[in-house]
Design a protein around this motif. Structure first.
Motif, PDB file in Angstrom:
ATOM      1  N   SER A  32      15.570  -7.909 -13.908  1.00 37.81           N
ATOM      2  CA  SER A  32      15.360  -9.009 -12.956  1.00 37.81           C
ATOM      3  C   SER A  32      16.339  -8.913 -11.780  1.00 37.81           C
ATOM      4  CB  SER A  32      15.524 -10.359 -13.663  1.00 37.81           C
ATOM      5  OG  SER A  32      16.866 -10.517 -14.092  1.00 37.81           O
ATOM      6  N   LYS A  38      10.854 -14.496  -8.917  1.00 41.37           N
ATOM      7  CA  LYS A  38      10.974 -15.078 -10.250  1.00 41.37           C
ATOM      8  C   LYS A  38      10.524 -14.080 -11.332  1.00 41.37           C
ATOM      9  CE  LYS A  38       9.348 -19.395 -10.494  1.00 41.37           C
ATOM     10  NZ  LYS A  38       8.237 -20.340 -10.701  1.00 41.37           N
ATOM     11  N   PHE A  40       9.686 -13.675 -15.528  1.00 40.89           N
ATOM     12  CA  PHE A  40       9.419 -14.494 -16.706  1.00 40.89           C
ATOM     13  C   PHE A  40       9.135 -13.585 -17.899  1.00 40.89           C
ATOM     14  CE2 PHE A  40       6.644 -17.171 -19.362  1.00 40.89           C
ATOM     15  CZ  PHE A  40       7.474 -18.272 -19.503  1.00 40.89           C
ATOM     16  N   GLU A  42       8.338 -13.340 -21.992  1.00 42.98           N
ATOM     17  CA  GLU A  42       7.913 -14.072 -23.197  1.00 42.98           C
ATOM     18  C   GLU A  42       8.248 -13.262 -24.440  1.00 42.98           C
ATOM     19  OE1 GLU A  42       3.822 -16.327 -22.197  1.00 42.98           O
ATOM     20  OE2 GLU A  42       3.794 -14.163 -21.939  1.00 42.98           O
ATOM     21  N   ALA A  70      11.009 -17.988 -24.545  1.00 45.69           N
ATOM     22  CA  ALA A  70      10.845 -17.360 -23.222  1.00 45.69           C
ATOM     23  C   ALA A  70      12.102 -17.539 -22.371  1.00 45.69           C
ATOM     24  CB  ALA A  70       9.646 -17.969 -22.512  1.00 45.69           C
ATOM     25  N   GLU A  72      13.247 -17.456 -18.135  1.00 41.42           N
ATOM     26  CA  GLU A  72      12.871 -17.299 -16.724  1.00 41.42           C
ATOM     27  C   GLU A  72      14.145 -17.036 -15.930  1.00 41.42           C
ATOM     28  OE1 GLU A  72       9.842 -19.921 -15.014  1.00 41.42           O
ATOM     29  OE2 GLU A  72      11.278 -20.288 -13.415  1.00 41.42           O
ATOM     30  N   GLN A  74      15.718 -16.683 -12.100  1.00 40.92           N
ATOM     31  CA  GLN A  74      15.448 -16.977 -10.691  1.00 40.92           C
ATOM     32  C   GLN A  74      16.629 -16.543  -9.836  1.00 40.92           C
ATOM     33  OE1 GLN A  74      14.859 -21.186 -10.468  1.00 40.92           O
ATOM     34  NE2 GLN A  74      12.999 -21.157 -11.712  1.00 40.92           N
ATOM     35  N   LYS A 226       5.870 -11.126 -15.016  1.00 39.38           N
ATOM     36  CA  LYS A 226       5.578 -11.968 -16.168  1.00 39.38           C
ATOM     37  C   LYS A 226       5.202 -10.994 -17.262  1.00 39.38           C
ATOM     38  CE  LYS A 226       2.958 -16.105 -17.415  1.00 39.38           C
ATOM     39  NZ  LYS A 226       2.286 -15.795 -18.644  1.00 39.38           N
TER      40      LYS A 226
END
Ligand code: UD1
Length: 419
Positions: A32, A38, A40, A42, A70, A72, A74, A226
């Motif tokens: 990331s 963003k 994400f 899981e 999960a 996330e 940012q 994602k």
């Protein structure tokens, strides 16, 4: 420090769901850093190592939101701090995987050189070799490594050994480099293929992840993602071995039998009956008498070093004599001495342990020294006569989600004592 109290002798029976892979989630969360968008993820297990990587991301300037299963990540709209504190690297060596993405995205990474650990010296020379090939300048300063490069350039990088971490770090550095990079003799672990799938979703141009040669064409920028982490093959393997050592019958769900092929072949030789169900189920039924079966650890697709210690626990109760050779880590036999305290007959010489099975282990006070060695001791205690008290459960908490709860559902008599 918590400990486990385990009363052995009960065959495990029932169904256990397998969590997302820790070793896949760690590098993917760090990927990331390569974008401001963003991200994400899981199917993220709730583990101490995941908390550590979240703290690491927060520490360099990301905002992280953790929900059930999960994560996330940012951007906070500012430049990330390139410095990783020693407190995090000393807790989890995989923290060095921050280097590749920081270098690629911000041209600078500074982190403490991790020392050796319970299972071996674990240098990071191959990571640094790869970064240097991409044009990074490396400086050693008061125990820290500082990497700088305004712009990385693609290159051919032949690894002398297929290191998992080095392959991941170089892959994450190369995705934003100019030109083409070829990683040869790359590690082929399924976690690397999962990382590459996620990077490709971000817009990276990668071919061959999961094979010996990975080709990466650098791109200018990457998007968010994602993604769903693959099932944890090492957790799955551990529960299969727990079923075998207790002469039980266990069904795994939410797993992937494919990457477990090497282990399943050996378990069949031991005498276990194994059946794959649909795509994500696997059941094992263990015989009364387990046959001693030798193994040697190898990079994937060979027998995984992470399952060597639980395998040793299994062999400690098998009929006959076998050899266990550890070729990946030089000190990964610390669990042998603890198993001996439970009555196991194990003789270690250099990289090979000879195990002569005994009809019955006995419960004892024992101590975990690393994640998988700790799991091996849990397995031995589940099979032993009497009660074992296992200290330093925090090692197990780094890699196994809710282990005592999952085992209790299978009928095990295991209790966490909080201290
Ligand atoms: C990863 C896994 C770990 C697993 C191991 C081997 C994660 C978070 N951890 O660890 O569970 O046991 O793969 O499958 O994914 N080496 C060097 N120089 C280097 C790098 C490694 O000499 O720069 C040596 C190590 O000391 C070790 C061997 O190579 O003897 C394998 O290490 P590596 O494949 O890098 O393991 P990790 O990525 O640390």
């Amino acid at each position: 420090m918590d400990r486990f109290l385990i009363r052995g002798g009960k065959p495990l029976r029932g169904t256990v769901p397998i969590s997302g892979s820790k070793n896949a989630a760690l590098p993917i969360l760090l990927a990331s850093i390569l974008t401001d968008e963003k991200c994400f993820l899981e199917n993220v297990p709730s583990l101490r190592d995941i908390q550590t990587v979240i703290r690491l991301l927060e520490c360099i300037g990301k905002k992280v939101i953790r929900t059930e299963g999960a994560v996330e990540v940012q951007s906070q709209g500012k430049k990330l701090a390139p410095q990783v504190p020693y407190s995090l690297v000393s807790q989890m060596r995989a923290s060095v995987l921050v280097a590749g993405p920081l270098l690629a995205r911000w041209g600078r990474a500074c982190f403490p050189l991790p020392g050796g650990c319970a299972i071996g010296l674990r240098p990071i020379d191959l990571h640094l070799f790869g970064f240097a090939k991409l044009g990074a300048v490396i400086r050693h300063r008061h125990g820290d490594i500082e990497l700088t490069s305004p712009k990385l350039r693609g290159n051919r990088i032949r690894l002398p050994f297929p290191s998992v971490g080095a392959t991941e770090n170089i892959l994450m550095a190369a995705v934003l480099a100019s030109g083409t990079t070829a990683i040869e003799n790359a590690a082929r672990e399924p976690e690397i293929a999962d990382l590459a799938r996620c990077l490709k979703q971000m817009g990276a141009d990668i071919e061959g992840a999961g094979t010996r040669r990975i080709r990466i064409r650098g791109v200018l920028s990457l998007r968010g993602f994602k993604h769903r982490t693959i099932p944890d093959r090492l957790e799955a393997g551990t529960y299969l071995l727990a079923a075998a050592i207790t002469h039980g019958q266990v069904r795994l769900t939410r797993t992937d039998p494919g990457p477990l092929a090497g282990l399943l072949k050996k378990l069949r030789r031991v005498g276990c009956r194994i059946r794959a169900e649909k795509k994500t189920g696997l059941s094992l039924s263990a015989p009364k008498i387990l046959r001693a079966t030798s193994i040697h650890t190898r990079p994937y697709p060979g027998f995984p070093t992470d399952l060597q210690s639980p395998w040793m626990a299994l062999m400690a109760t098998a009929r006959g004599k076998c050899r266990i050779q550890e070729t990946i880590f030089e000190k990964r036999f610390l669990h042998a001495a603890e198993l001996q305290r439970m009555g196991a007959k194990i003789y270690v010489r250099k990289d090979t342990a000879t195990v002569k099975g005994v009809p019955q282990l006995t419960g004892a006070p024992i101590m975990a020294s690393d994640i998988r060695g700790g799991a091996a001791l849990v397995l031995a205690a589940l099979a032993a006569k009497g009660t074992s008290s296992l200290q330093r459960v925090y090692h197990i908490d780094r890699g196994y989600e809710k282990m005592e709860r999952k085992l209790r559902k299978l009928g095990a008599l295991i209790k966490r004592i909080r201290q």
